[in-house]
Structures are given as structure tokens and as C-alpha cells.
Design a protein around this motif. Structure first.
Motif, short mmCIF file in Angstrom:
data_model
loop_
_atom_site.label_atom_id
_atom_site.label_comp_id
_atom_site.label_asym_id
_atom_site.label_seq_id
_atom_site.Cartn_x
_atom_site.Cartn_y
_atom_site.Cartn_z
N GLY A 23 -3.96 -3.47 -1.61
CA GLY A 23 -3.56 -3.40 -1.05
C GLY A 23 -4.21 -4.16 0.21
N ILE A 24 -4.13 -4.45 1.09
CA ILE A 24 -5.25 -5.11 2.26
C ILE A 24 -5.87 -4.60 3.59
CG2 ILE A 24 -2.99 -7.51 2.11
CD1 ILE A 24 -2.09 -6.38 5.00
N VAL A 25 -6.57 -5.50 3.93
CA VAL A 25 -7.40 -4.31 5.53
C VAL A 25 -6.66 -5.83 6.09
CG1 VAL A 25 -9.07 -6.15 4.78
CG2 VAL A 25 -9.10 -4.03 6.77
N ASP A 26 -5.93 -5.29 7.56
CA ASP A 26 -5.40 -5.40 8.63
C ASP A 26 -5.94 -4.88 9.25
OD1 ASP A 26 -3.50 -6.95 10.26
OD2 ASP A 26 -2.19 -5.57 9.79
N LEU A 27 -6.49 -5.16 10.26
CA LEU A 27 -7.35 -4.87 11.82
C LEU A 27 -6.88 -6.04 13.22
CD1 LEU A 27 -11.37 -4.74 10.39
CD2 LEU A 27 -9.44 -2.92 10.91
N PRO A 28 -5.68 -4.84 13.62
CA PRO A 28 -5.59 -6.52 15.31
C PRO A 28 -6.67 -6.57 15.87
CG PRO A 28 -4.15 -4.28 14.72
CD PRO A 28 -5.56 -4.22 13.19
N ASP A 29 -8.09 -5.81 16.11
CA ASP A 29 -8.25 -5.80 16.75
C ASP A 29 -10.14 -5.34 16.30
OD1 ASP A 29 -10.99 -6.70 18.54
OD2 ASP A 29 -10.20 -5.29 20.16
N GLY A 30 -10.89 -6.74 14.90
CA GLY A 30 -11.54 -6.53 14.53
C GLY A 30 -13.18 -6.90 14.47
N VAL A 31 -14.06 -6.32 13.62
CA VAL A 31 -15.45 -7.35 13.90
C VAL A 31 -15.13 -7.75 12.01
CG1 VAL A 31 -17.46 -6.44 14.54
CG2 VAL A 31 -15.85 -6.32 15.71
N ILE A 32 -16.62 -8.46 11.98
CA ILE A 32 -17.30 -9.54 11.15
C ILE A 32 -18.13 -9.58 11.31
CG2 ILE A 32 -16.72 -10.71 9.12
CD1 ILE A 32 -13.68 -11.30 9.76
#
Ligand code: GUN
Ligand code: ZN
Length: 448
Positions: A23-32
């Protein structure tokens, strides 16, 4: 806005990545968040990060940029970059003789190599590639220069001096010593560079292909790679005339894959480029030995070599990643490789008798990043944006891929598959704005 040059830092962006578990990670507003050692120590939604902001660094807000894992290019030729885009439609052997061997011959001048390598790394980084598996010319000094330049630039690079003792392009090298010399020089380069900078640089023992190598060179080079724990790379089954030559040169081998099998060259540390025209036996043997393949669709159409039956190979369990094969592939961008690869697979479905479904944009993303890392055995460290991995990242500007530039493009509101679809099918030469390896920014992309 200024992108961070060194860790530690945190970025606020849309985050899109395959996941090691599927699967995927999909963060429309994310922080790394990237720690001082250049490792990803946190990935999640900006809301969660900001709710605990007190103890944490302020993220640099790069929205509407999208953060992706850096691309992994499993196959390229460093000295060939100057002739990228030349010779369309020639067959492999004619193209090598006309455009490539005379070009690589010039690399006996170490100065030429020293000039070209940094420019090549900037071009790969500007295209979004942070890990590169590449061939050099036959000259040790130029390979040394290419490693030195990679050490300096910061790209993750696994390189190897091309080995050729049967046909070569430098007639001044004494044929009676060429095999021993090539082995010795390869080992000296392994001593100097394999595992350098805590494994950022690596060595791949590189017999060019069966046409240019004696059985002894293939065998000895495979033994060297096994003894020193390096990768081993070569070309296989690219072009019909090449395959016919290999059959003539190795009459006791069952087929092309068997030539490398008999040399002891197959296994999980081996990356074979192309592998377009495999028989069922050859495919089964590659799968059975866990040998990895670099799929280079743009090269394969540029030289009219053929279309890899990718769906059949994946169904059989073959380990596949993507390669630009610059300069037979005209463009260092893995996004453009995905585009040509996707069209080629669609062509197989319309006229090639393939009935399995084509891959979607997110599956192409996985092939160009995590699957490439897996092919190199580096997926514990790179290939996806996940906590614990090295911060080998890129930021891309999706606005450059929009269908209409005069409309606002809110990447946070678009489905992940749509974002990736445009990055592939409307890939823009300037869309990659930043690239990092272990949190260290690479020269090449222009910034934001
Ligand atoms: N086979 C042997 N050498 C080469 C090369 O430089 N490029 C490609 N595409 N195929 C090869
Ligand atoms: Zn190649």
C-alpha cells in the motif's frame, strides 16, 4: 523560500510514498522530520505534529509541494550522457559502434571524466534520482574520478568499471594482459570505494555483456564479486542480433541466461539490464536464483529492442526495478521512464496479446523507488518515506504538471493516484525542486 541543506529539519508538504508492508502512505497535509543523522524519525499528519509543537522544530512549509522517496535508477552509463538522444532506431550493435564506443574511448583522459561526473550527478538529481547504479568506461582512473565526484556530490551511487576482454574500444591495451588487468583494477576500486561513507557508495563488478567478455572474464568477475561482497551487473537479452551473437560465442550454453549461470553470476546481488526476450526457462532460472532485473523501457523503444513482458515477469515473481539506461535511454528521469514503460505495456495489451491489466501510476511509483531499493537489497534503508529509513527524499511541484496552469492547483485536494498520474504522464523537466540523501541536499534541482 529556502530548502534545508543539512539535517536536522522538518518539512510540511503532501507526502506520498509506497510502504514496505504494501500500500501507500498519502498525507495531504503531512510532516516529515529528519534527525541530525539524516534519518527520518517521524512521518505523520501536520495536525498531530503541530498539536505537540512545543518540543519540536518548526517545519518548513513547502505546500503545495509533494514529498516522494528519491527515485532509484538501476541502470545507467555515466560516460554516455553527452550522446543522450542520438541514434534513434539504430540497432544496438550499430549504435554502440557509432555513438558509444568512440565516446567512452575518450575517458582514458581522467580530466574528461572528472568534468563529466559531477554534471551527470546534478542531472540525475535534477531528474529526481537519489540512488544510481551505473557503469563507467573501461578506465580505472576515470572510475576513480567518478567515485570521488559522487563522494563530493552526495548522491547514493553504486558504480563499476566496464570490463571487456573480447571486443573492446581501446586497441592500445595489450590483449594478453587485459583480463588480469581488468580484474586487478576492479579489485583496487573495490578496496578504495566499496562501502565508503557508511555504505552510501558501493561497487558493482561490471562485465559489460557476454558479447564483449570471455567465459573466463565472466567467471572470474563473478567470483570476485562473491568474494568481496559487491554487486555484479551486466546486460542480458536486449536485442535479437546480440542474442544471436551470444549463441554463436557460447555454443555450449543453453541460452543467454545460461551463459551467466555457468559463470556463477546469478543471485540476489546481481542486476541484469533489459532481459526483454526471456524464454520461460530463462525467466524461471532468474526467479529461482533471485536474480534482479533493471527494466529500461525508454531505452528499449529508442533502440527498437523490444517490449519487456512486464506483467508476465511480475506474475512469475521476478524482482524488477527501473533504469534510465542513459544514453540508450534519452532521459535520466525515472518519471519519463515510467511514462514510456506505461505506454509500452498498454501497447502490449492492444497489439501484443497481453491480457493482464496494466500497472497504475502508484504501481509505477513503487517500481521506481521501493522495488528498485529492494532489487539492490537496500530496502531496509531507502526506497520509501518511512520512519527509521534514511532521508533520501525529493520534493516535486505538482503545479507544473497541471492540465491548466492558470487554475489554482491544490495538491492537498487531489487523489494520490491523480497526483502521481500527472507526474508520470505530464512530467515536466523542472518539476523536481529539491533532492536529499540522508538529509543532505544534492546539487541539481533548482530549489523553490
Ligand atoms: N549492451 C552492451 N553495452 C551496452 C550499452 O552501453 N548500452 C546498452 N543499451 N546496451 C549495451
Ligand atoms: Zn546499458
Amino acid at each position: 523560500m529556502h530548502l534545508p541543506d543539512r539535517p536536522p529539519f522538518a518539512l510540511r508538504a503532501r507526502v506520498l510514498s509506497p510502504l514496505a508492508a504494501g500500500g501507500i502512505v498519502d498525507l495531504p497535509d503531512g510532516v516529515i522530520a529528519v534527525d541530525a543523522n539524516g534519518r527520518i524519525d517521524w512521518v505523520g499528519s501536520a495536525a498531530v505534529w503541530l498539536s505537540r509543537a512545543g518540543e519540536r522544530v518548526e517545519p518548513i512549509d513547502v505546500r503545495p509541494m509533494v514529498v516522494l522517496p528519491g527515485m532509484v535508477d538501476l541502470h545507467a552509463h555515466l560516460p554516455q550522457l553527452p550522446n543522450a538522444g542520438l541514434g534513434f532506431g539504430l540497432d544496438l550493435m550499430t549504435w554502440l559502434g557509432r555513438y558509444i564506443f568512440p565516446l567512452e574511448r575518450r575517458f582514458d583522459r581522467a580530466e574528461d571524466a572528472a568534468q563529466l561526473a559531477p554534471a551527470a550527478y546534478r542531472a540525475f538529481a535534477a531528474a529526481g534520482t537519489t540512488t544510481l547504479l551505473a557503469y563507467g568506461a573501461v578506465y580505472k582512473a576515470s572510475m576513480d574520478g567518478a567515485f570521488r565526484a559522487a563522494e563530493e556530490h552526495g548522491i547514493r551511487a553504486i558504480l563499476g568499471k566496464a570490463m571487456m576482454d573480447r571486443i573492446t574500444y581501446d586497441e592500445t591495451i595489450d590483449p594478453s594482459t587485459i583480463l588480469d588487468r581488468s580484474l586487478l583494477e576492479s579489485e583496487e576500486l573495490i578496496d578504495a570505494w566499496h562501502g565508503a561513507d557508511h555504505g552510501r557508495l558501493g561497487y558493482a563488478v561490471t562485465p559489460r555483456f557476454a558479447v564483449s567478455c570471455s567465459a573466463e572474464l565472466l567467471r572470474e568477475s563473478a567470483a570476485l564479486a562473491a568474494r568481496r561482497g559487491t554487486w555484479w551487473q551486466t546486460h542480458v537479452s536486449e536485442d535479437h542480433e546480440e542474442i544471436a551473437q551470444v549463441a554463436r560465442l557460447f555454443p555450449t550454453s543453453t541460452d543467454y541466461v545460461d551463459v551467466y549461470d555457468q559463470a556463477g553470476g546469478l543471485g540476489p546481488r546481481t542486476i541484469l539490464a533489459h532481459a526483454i526476450h526471456l524464454s520461460d526457462r530463462e525467466l524461471a532460472r532468474l526467479v529461482g536464483t533471485d536474480t534482479r532485473v533493471a527494466h529500461c523501457p525508454s531505452s528499449n523503444l529508442f533502440l527498437a529492442s523490444g517490449i519487456m513482458p512486464l506483467a508476465r515477469y511480475l506474475e512469475a515473481g521476478l524482482g524488477v526495478g527501473l533504469g534510465s539506461d542513459v544514453a540508450a535511454g534519452p532521459d535520466p528521469s525515472i518519471f519519463s521512464v515510467m511514462q514510456v514503460g506505461a505506454y509500452a505495456q498498454a501497447a502490449l495489451r492492444t497489439v501484443g496479446g497481453e491480457t493482464r491489466p496494466v500497472l497504475g501510476p502508484l504501481e509505477w511509483l513503487r517500481l521506481g523507488s521501493l522495488d528498485g531499493a529492494r532489487a539492490l537489497g537496500l530496502d531496509d534503508r531507502i526506497g520509501s518515506v518511512e520512519a527509521g529509513k534514511d532521508a533520501d527524499l525529493i520534493v516535486v511541484d505538482p503545479r507544473l504538471t497541471a492540465s491548466r496552469r492558470d487554475l489554482p492547483y491544490d495538491a492537498g485536494r487531489v487523489e494520490a493516484e491523480e497526483v502521481m498520474s500527472r507526474l508520470i504522464f505530464r512530467a515536466h523537466p523542472d518539476m523536481v525542486r529539491g533532492a536529499w540523501v540522508r538529509g543532505r541536499r544534492l546539487e541539481g534541482p533548482p530549489g523553490i
